[in-house]
Design an enzyme around this catalytic site. Structure first.
Site, PDB file in Angstrom:
ATOM      1  NE  ARG A  32      -4.146  -1.961   1.169  1.00 15.99           N
ATOM      2  CZ  ARG A  32      -5.075  -2.075   2.117  1.00 15.99           C
ATOM      3  NH1 ARG A  32      -5.232  -1.104   3.000  1.00 15.99           N
ATOM      4  NH2 ARG A  32      -5.853  -3.127   2.177  1.00 15.99           N
ATOM      5  CG  ASP A 139     -14.923   6.228   6.398  1.00 18.33           C
ATOM      6  OD1 ASP A 139     -15.497   5.138   6.279  1.00 18.33           O
ATOM      7  OD2 ASP A 139     -13.676   6.346   6.387  1.00 18.33           O
TER       8      ASP A 139
HETATM    9  C1  LIG Z   1     -14.384  -2.173   5.290  1.00 19.80           C
HETATM   10  S1  LIG Z   1     -15.068  -0.556   5.265  1.00 19.80           S
HETATM   11  C2  LIG Z   1     -16.714  -0.907   5.848  1.00 19.80           C
HETATM   12  C3  LIG Z   1     -17.739  -0.049   5.155  1.00 19.80           C
HETATM   13  C4  LIG Z   1     -19.192  -0.356   5.544  1.00 19.80           C
HETATM   14  N1  LIG Z   1     -19.433  -0.096   6.943  1.00 19.80           N
HETATM   15  C5  LIG Z   1     -19.562  -1.768   5.202  1.00 19.80           C
HETATM   16  O1  LIG Z   1     -19.725  -2.587   6.119  1.00 19.80           O
HETATM   17  O2  LIG Z   1     -19.695  -2.088   4.003  1.00 19.80           O
HETATM   18  C6  LIG Z   1     -14.271   0.142   6.695  1.00 19.80           C
HETATM   19  C7  LIG Z   1     -14.320   1.664   6.756  1.00 19.80           C
HETATM   20  O3  LIG Z   1     -13.897   2.069   8.060  1.00 19.80           O
HETATM   21  C8  LIG Z   1     -13.173   3.282   7.952  1.00 19.80           C
HETATM   22  N2  LIG Z   1     -12.347   3.428   9.159  1.00 19.80           N
HETATM   23  C9  LIG Z   1     -11.215   2.772   9.460  1.00 19.80           C
HETATM   24  N3  LIG Z   1     -10.762   3.185  10.656  1.00 19.80           N
HETATM   25  C10 LIG Z   1     -11.642   4.106  11.113  1.00 19.80           C
HETATM   26  C11 LIG Z   1     -11.702   4.896  12.286  1.00 19.80           C
HETATM   27  N4  LIG Z   1     -10.772   4.839  13.234  1.00 19.80           N
HETATM   28  N5  LIG Z   1     -12.747   5.750  12.429  1.00 19.80           N
HETATM   29  C12 LIG Z   1     -13.692   5.827  11.462  1.00 19.80           C
HETATM   30  N6  LIG Z   1     -13.679   5.119  10.332  1.00 19.80           N
HETATM   31  C13 LIG Z   1     -12.661   4.264  10.159  1.00 19.80           C
HETATM   32  C14 LIG Z   1     -12.400   3.123   6.663  1.00 19.80           C
HETATM   33  O4  LIG Z   1     -12.014   4.378   6.119  1.00 19.80           O
HETATM   34  C15 LIG Z   1     -13.400   2.365   5.783  1.00 19.80           C
HETATM   35  O5  LIG Z   1     -14.127   3.239   4.968  1.00 19.80           O
END
Ligand SMILES: C[S@@+](CC[C@H](N)C(=O)[O-])C[C@H]1O[C@@H](n2cnc3c(N)ncnc32)[C@H](O)[C@@H]1O
Length: 289
Positions: A32, A139
């Site tokens: 990445r 997010d």
């Molecule tokens: C795998 S995606 C899940 C998206 C959606 N909730 C779903 O289940 O399809 C995880 C998301 O969490 C966000 N994320 C990661 N760490 C985070 C944090 N500390 N606070 C808020 N969002 C976070 C990432 O940017 C990403 O968009």
């Protein structure tokens, strides 16, 4: 990448986003961050780490963004949306009949497929006609929030999970791309928010979707986030987690609904709050598929 640089990045990512990388994930970090180093016209990860250590806030944010996993799709896992339509919304419509308003938070909303799936369920739910329904999508990543706000998706993205009748009804096609119609986009408010930081300013919610993000956190961080989420859900509200996530064995801030996989309510015994069942006994139960 040197072990020292890897340890530095591991610690940084844990502090900034909660991402808990095991000791053997160098390949993931390299895959990445090497493209990011190239984009920044740096020879490699050592120089990237050097810039971060020298205080480059912009590069630090880019590293954190690059390491987040943004995988998502419309109506992901199907069952949570069945619960929403068939149990959660009917119960809340009864419970909130005098106030005629609902607040739904989609934490870790990624590129928008999840909050817009919720918005489509709300729009289709006849009992909510004329109600004020707030859907707040948050997010950590500004980049995914921008895509979410635009509501523009590729053919591939709309083919993942979105029923064709929903596509025809709620999207307009421009060439290869599909954009959500303005009225649906307007149902979702977007805000940047890190789940590791205080989020009490958002107020309380009737429903919280917090799916497929806690899996990246270590145990202590999950416990802390569950504790803070418990203060954000109305006493008779619900929390929905992802298919690979649970509070069981981690936190007693929430209790699972036995027949509703992935749905949790605040543990009133622990929080001392006056709890009431959001889904009274006898509400339709959606069988696990
Ligand atoms: C795998 S995606 C899940 C998206 C959606 N909730 C779903 O289940 O399809 C995880 C998301 O969490 C966000 N994320 C990661 N760490 C985070 C944090 N500390 N606070 C808020 N969002 C976070 C990432 O940017 C990403 O968009």
């Amino acid at each position: 990448m040197t072990p020292i640089d890897y340890e530095f990045l591991r610690k940084l990512l844990k502090e900034r986003s909660g991402l808990d990388l095991s000791a053997d994930k160098q390949y993931l970090v390299e895959s990445r961050l090497i493209p990011l180093a190239r984009k920044a016209e740096l020879p490699g990860i050592a120089e990237l780490v050097g810039k971060i250590k020298a205080g480059s806030a912009a590069l630090t944010a880019e590293v954190v963004e690059a390491m987040t996993t943004n995988e998502t799709f419309f109506f992901r896992d199907k069952i949570p949306f069945d619960h929403l339509r068939e149990s959660i919304l009917p119960a809340l419509v009864q419970a909130r009949a005098s106030r005629r308003s609902l607040r739904i938070w989609c934490a870790a909303s990624s590129t928008g497929q999840e909050p817009y799936s919720i918005a489509m369920c709300v729009k289709e739910f006849a009992g909510l006609a004329g109600w004020r329904v707030e859907i707040v999508a948050t997010d950590l990543s500004q980049e995914v929030l921008e895509k979410s706000k635009a509501g523009i998706y590729s053919q591939f993205e709309v083919q993942r999970g979105l029923p064709i009748q929903m596509l025809v009804k709620y999207f307009t096609q421009t060439g290869e791309l599909w954009q959500l119609k303005a009225d649906l986009r307007a149902m979702v408010q977007h805000r940047q928010l890190n789940l590791l930081q205080d989020f009490s300013h958002l107020g309380t919610f009737d429903v919280i979707f917090c799916r497929n993000v806690l899996i990246y956190f270590d145990q202590d961080t999950k416990v802390a986030v569950f504790d803070r989420l418990a203060r954000m859900v109305e006493a008779d509200g619900v929390l929905l987690l992802g298919a690979a996530e649970s509070v069981v064995g981690i936190s007693d801030a929430f209790k699972p609904y036995p027949e509703r996989r992935g749905v949790y309510r605040v543990n009133a015994d622990r929080t001392g709050r006056a709890g009431a069942a959001a889904m009274p006994p006898g509400m339709k139960v959606v069988a696990a598929r």
